[in-house]
Design an enzyme around this catalytic site. Structure first.
Site, PDB file in Angstrom:
ATOM      1  N   ASN A  37       0.866  -1.176   0.000  1.00 45.97           N
ATOM      2  CA  ASN A  37       0.000   0.000   0.000  1.00 45.97           C
ATOM      3  C   ASN A  37       0.905   1.228   0.000  1.00 45.97           C
ATOM      4  O   ASN A  37       1.492   1.574   1.020  1.00 45.97           O
ATOM      5  CB  ASN A  37      -0.891  -0.031   1.258  1.00 45.97           C
ATOM      6  CG  ASN A  37      -1.864   1.127   1.289  1.00 45.97           C
ATOM      7  OD1 ASN A  37      -1.831   2.012   0.433  1.00 45.97           O
ATOM      8  ND2 ASN A  37      -2.735   1.130   2.283  1.00 45.97           N
ATOM      9  N   ARG A  59      -2.558  -2.038  -3.511  1.00 46.02           N
ATOM     10  CA  ARG A  59      -3.813  -1.315  -3.324  1.00 46.02           C
ATOM     11  C   ARG A  59      -3.783  -0.063  -4.205  1.00 46.02           C
ATOM     12  O   ARG A  59      -2.789   0.667  -4.215  1.00 46.02           O
ATOM     13  CB  ARG A  59      -3.947  -0.883  -1.866  1.00 46.02           C
ATOM     14  CG  ARG A  59      -5.090   0.077  -1.656  1.00 46.02           C
ATOM     15  CD  ARG A  59      -5.119   0.584  -0.234  1.00 46.02           C
ATOM     16  NE  ARG A  59      -6.236   1.489  -0.078  1.00 46.02           N
ATOM     17  CZ  ARG A  59      -6.135   2.714   0.429  1.00 46.02           C
ATOM     18  NH1 ARG A  59      -4.971   3.188   0.829  1.00 46.02           N
ATOM     19  NH2 ARG A  59      -7.203   3.470   0.544  1.00 46.02           N
ATOM     20  N   HIS A  85     -13.042   2.423   0.242  1.00 48.72           N
ATOM     21  CA  HIS A  85     -13.051   1.337   1.238  1.00 48.72           C
ATOM     22  C   HIS A  85     -13.713   0.061   0.694  1.00 48.72           C
ATOM     23  O   HIS A  85     -14.131  -0.799   1.476  1.00 48.72           O
ATOM     24  CB  HIS A  85     -13.870   1.711   2.503  1.00 48.72           C
ATOM     25  CG  HIS A  85     -13.251   2.755   3.377  1.00 48.72           C
ATOM     26  ND1 HIS A  85     -14.014   3.616   4.118  1.00 48.72           N
ATOM     27  CD2 HIS A  85     -11.963   3.055   3.644  1.00 48.72           C
ATOM     28  CE1 HIS A  85     -13.228   4.422   4.817  1.00 48.72           C
ATOM     29  NE2 HIS A  85     -11.978   4.099   4.541  1.00 48.72           N
ATOM     30  N   ARG A 124     -12.304  15.145   7.858  1.00 49.34           N
ATOM     31  CA  ARG A 124     -13.138  15.481   6.694  1.00 49.34           C
ATOM     32  C   ARG A 124     -14.551  15.840   7.150  1.00 49.34           C
ATOM     33  O   ARG A 124     -15.086  15.222   8.072  1.00 49.34           O
ATOM     34  CB  ARG A 124     -13.223  14.322   5.720  1.00 49.34           C
ATOM     35  CG  ARG A 124     -11.891  13.936   5.123  1.00 49.34           C
ATOM     36  CD  ARG A 124     -12.067  12.834   4.075  1.00 49.34           C
ATOM     37  NE  ARG A 124     -10.807  12.151   3.883  1.00 49.34           N
ATOM     38  CZ  ARG A 124     -10.657  10.830   3.933  1.00 49.34           C
ATOM     39  NH1 ARG A 124     -11.691  10.034   4.140  1.00 49.34           N
ATOM     40  NH2 ARG A 124      -9.478  10.290   3.761  1.00 49.34           N
ATOM     41  N   ASP A 163      -9.153  12.434  16.692  1.00 43.62           N
ATOM     42  CA  ASP A 163      -9.183  11.059  17.210  1.00 43.62           C
ATOM     43  C   ASP A 163     -10.448  10.830  18.047  1.00 43.62           C
ATOM     44  O   ASP A 163     -10.764  11.603  18.944  1.00 43.62           O
ATOM     45  CB  ASP A 163      -7.925  10.855  18.067  1.00 43.62           C
ATOM     46  CG  ASP A 163      -7.708   9.405  18.423  1.00 43.62           C
ATOM     47  OD1 ASP A 163      -6.782   8.806  17.876  1.00 43.62           O
ATOM     48  OD2 ASP A 163      -8.478   8.870  19.254  1.00 43.62           O
ATOM     49  N   GLY A 165     -11.194   1.264  12.931  1.00 46.32           N
ATOM     50  CA  GLY A 165     -10.698   1.583  14.280  1.00 46.32           C
ATOM     51  C   GLY A 165     -11.813   1.921  15.257  1.00 46.32           C
ATOM     52  O   GLY A 165     -11.812   1.455  16.406  1.00 46.32           O
ATOM     53  N   GLU A 172      -8.129  -5.635   4.971  1.00 44.84           N
ATOM     54  CA  GLU A 172      -8.004  -5.271   3.554  1.00 44.84           C
ATOM     55  C   GLU A 172      -6.804  -5.953   2.907  1.00 44.84           C
ATOM     56  O   GLU A 172      -6.848  -6.316   1.741  1.00 44.84           O
ATOM     57  CB  GLU A 172      -7.895  -3.746   3.424  1.00 44.84           C
ATOM     58  CG  GLU A 172      -9.216  -3.049   3.705  1.00 44.84           C
ATOM     59  CD  GLU A 172      -9.068  -1.607   4.113  1.00 44.84           C
ATOM     60  OE1 GLU A 172      -8.613  -1.360   5.246  1.00 44.84           O
ATOM     61  OE2 GLU A 172      -9.390  -0.717   3.314  1.00 44.84           O
TER      62      GLU A 172
HETATM   63  P1  ADP Z   1      -7.656   4.695   9.283  1.00 46.26           P
HETATM   64  O1  ADP Z   1      -8.912   5.138   8.614  1.00 46.26           O
HETATM   65  O2  ADP Z   1      -6.566   5.721   9.269  1.00 46.26           O
HETATM   66  O3  ADP Z   1      -7.203   3.291   8.893  1.00 46.26           O
HETATM   67  P2  ADP Z   1      -8.396   3.442  11.787  1.00 46.26           P
HETATM   68  O4  ADP Z   1      -9.314   2.460  11.155  1.00 46.26           O
HETATM   69  O5  ADP Z   1      -7.147   2.928  12.439  1.00 46.26           O
HETATM   70  O6  ADP Z   1      -8.037   4.626  10.836  1.00 46.26           O
HETATM   71  O7  ADP Z   1      -9.266   4.212  12.895  1.00 46.26           O
HETATM   72  C1  ADP Z   1      -8.729   5.250  13.650  1.00 46.26           C
HETATM   73  C2  ADP Z   1      -9.825   5.730  14.580  1.00 46.26           C
HETATM   74  O8  ADP Z   1     -10.177   4.651  15.467  1.00 46.26           O
HETATM   75  C3  ADP Z   1      -9.414   6.906  15.464  1.00 46.26           C
HETATM   76  O9  ADP Z   1     -10.455   7.869  15.517  1.00 46.26           O
HETATM   77  C4  ADP Z   1      -9.262   6.246  16.813  1.00 46.26           C
HETATM   78  O10 ADP Z   1      -9.538   7.136  17.876  1.00 46.26           O
HETATM   79  C5  ADP Z   1     -10.325   5.179  16.759  1.00 46.26           C
HETATM   80  N1  ADP Z   1     -10.117   4.198  17.809  1.00 46.26           N
HETATM   81  C6  ADP Z   1      -9.147   3.284  17.917  1.00 46.26           C
HETATM   82  N2  ADP Z   1      -9.257   2.635  19.104  1.00 46.26           N
HETATM   83  C7  ADP Z   1     -10.344   3.173  19.737  1.00 46.26           C
HETATM   84  C8  ADP Z   1     -10.998   2.948  20.994  1.00 46.26           C
HETATM   85  N3  ADP Z   1     -10.557   2.053  21.834  1.00 46.26           N
HETATM   86  N4  ADP Z   1     -12.088   3.701  21.283  1.00 46.26           N
HETATM   87  C9  ADP Z   1     -12.520   4.638  20.426  1.00 46.26           C
HETATM   88  N5  ADP Z   1     -11.967   4.896  19.251  1.00 46.26           N
HETATM   89  C10 ADP Z   1     -10.882   4.172  18.905  1.00 46.26           C
END
Ligand code: ADP
Length: 400
Positions: A7, A91, A181, A242, A284, A332, A385
């Protein structure tokens, strides 16, 4: 058979070497800040060995050489020879309306990906750089496959993917919804069917991939019929940085009153809005939920907006499919945020959905979080993925 999944971003390269006999990751890692001061490379192996270094990475070719060395040599060596890698899967974010499935890399395919760069200026040129650098380092005899992020969405009907603009203009600029996605949404429905031992024929599933970038997809009979992202990944839900859906007039209004150029407007909507813009301090979700729990009003607004919008998309996709059998959370936030799933699912009682609070109290695990008497199943399925890319790569190479 071992497949290397790549990727490539404009300044990053993530890789995974996957053993397709058992679908286990043998080694994975990433190179960051390629072409920028402060380059970094790190990785680990299936048995817990790790490496990290800060070499100069002026370009993707150098980065690929380090990846090759990490696989072949030193403390984290996992293969004796490059011959052990059967093929490489890349990807690619934007396949436009040209590609509705993965394809083998050829010079013609590279030209097409390049032509589609107008629709993904940050991604497609970087993917081409990656493919070319990979060919330089791994040799042009190694089969390479490209897996497009939006291919899964190519089954959307025209009335779902069209914008209400003059159609000659839409055609001229290929201006329509493509979604993103797709590899994740496809993996999720296929994994659901595999777990249940059912065919996707006759099923209605809503997949919620919620991360820094978030999208929700309506999947009927295993085929995407609508998705929340648009011509780019900006549309749909409020995301990390975004804006998601926004009245186009609000955009032109801000542009006029702030005196922004189109590039500045795009930068604003993609990088300064979403959870970050509304909370004023973080993109986050964890930070936002923590701050909300401590009484921060803006963080409460940001998280409430996300919960509300997820529910609205689910509701609209139930209407679009005239029903739903299962809702799947991933990404996430979807995999880890217990309060997000609770806030969304507990308000879906009108669908006969019942949340199993005990099952929902978990992170990163494949689990059904609805009760056995719930009218619709709700699942958490960690997405994968890279494995989906490796599977497609294997399928194409074997079909040759
Ligand atoms: P990306 O789209 O960059 O791949 P991810 O799928 O890793 O991102 O998701 C990142 C998001 O997941 C962030 O907003 C992060 O805060 C959230 N996240 C990860 N662990 C937790 C958790 N335990 N509780 C709440 N949100 C979480």
């Amino acid at each position: 058979m071992k497949i290397l999944v790549i990727n490539c971003g404009s300044s990053s390269l993530k890789y995974q070497l996957i053993d397709m006999d058992n679908e286990q990751v043998i080694a994975k890692g990433l190179c960051e800040r390629i072409g920028i001061a402060g380059s970094h490379i790190e990785g680990k192996t299936f048995d817990g060995r790790e490496y990290a270094a800060d070499p100069d990475l002026p370009d993707h070719t150098t980065a690929f050489s380090y990846v090759k060395d990490a696989l072949l040599e030193g403390d984290c060596k996992v293969i004796d020879s490059l011959d052990e890698i059967t093929a490489i899967g890349h990807r690619v974010v934007q396949g436009g309306a040209v590609y509705n499935q993965s394809v083998m890399v050829t010079p013609e395919v590279i030209r097409e990906i390049d032509k589609l760069s107008a629709l993904a200026p940050l991604h497609n040129p970087a993917h081409i750089q990656g493919i070319n650098a990979c060919t330089e380092v791994f040799g042009n005899l190694k089969p390479q496959v490209v897996v497009f992020d939006n291919a899964f969405h190519s089954t959307m009907p025209k009335y779902a993917y069209s914008f209400a603009i003059p159609q000659d203009l839409a055609e001229k600029h290929q201006c329509r919804k493509y979604g993103a996605h797709g590899t994740s949404h496809k993996y999720l429905v296929e994994r659901y069917a595999e777990m249940k031992g059912i065919s996707l024929e006759g099923t209605k599933i809503i997949t919620c991939h919620l991360g820094n970038g978030s999208s929700i997809t309506a999947v009927k009979d295993g085929k995407c019929i609508d998705t929340s992202m648009g011509i780019t990944p900006l549309d749909g839900l409020i995301m990390g940085t975004r804006s998601g859906c926004i009245d186009a007039s609000a955009v032109t209004y801000l542009q006029q009153h702030e005196g922004w150029t189109p590039e500045e407007t795009s930068e604003f909507l993609n990088k300064k809005c979403g959870l970050l813009g509304v909370s004023g301090f973080s993109s986050d979700m964890r930070d936002n939920i923590d701050a909300r729990d401590k009484g921060d009003e803006n963080a409460k607004l940001a998280t409430d907006m996300l919960f509300y919008q997820i529910r609205k998309f689910i509701g609209s996709y139930v209407a679009a499919m005239n029903g739903v059998d299962a809702i799947i959370f991933a990404g996430g936030i979807g995999e880890n945020s217990i309060p997000t799933r609770e806030a969304v699912v507990s308000e879906l009682g009108w669908l006969g959905i019942k949340l199993d609070a005990e099952a929902n109290d978990c992170r990163g695990k494949e689990i059904k979080i609805s009760t056995d008497d719930s009218a619709v199943e709700v699942w958490v399925i960690p997405t994968n993925e890279e494995l989906a890319i490796a599977r497609d790569t294997k399928r194409l190479v074997e079909a040759q």
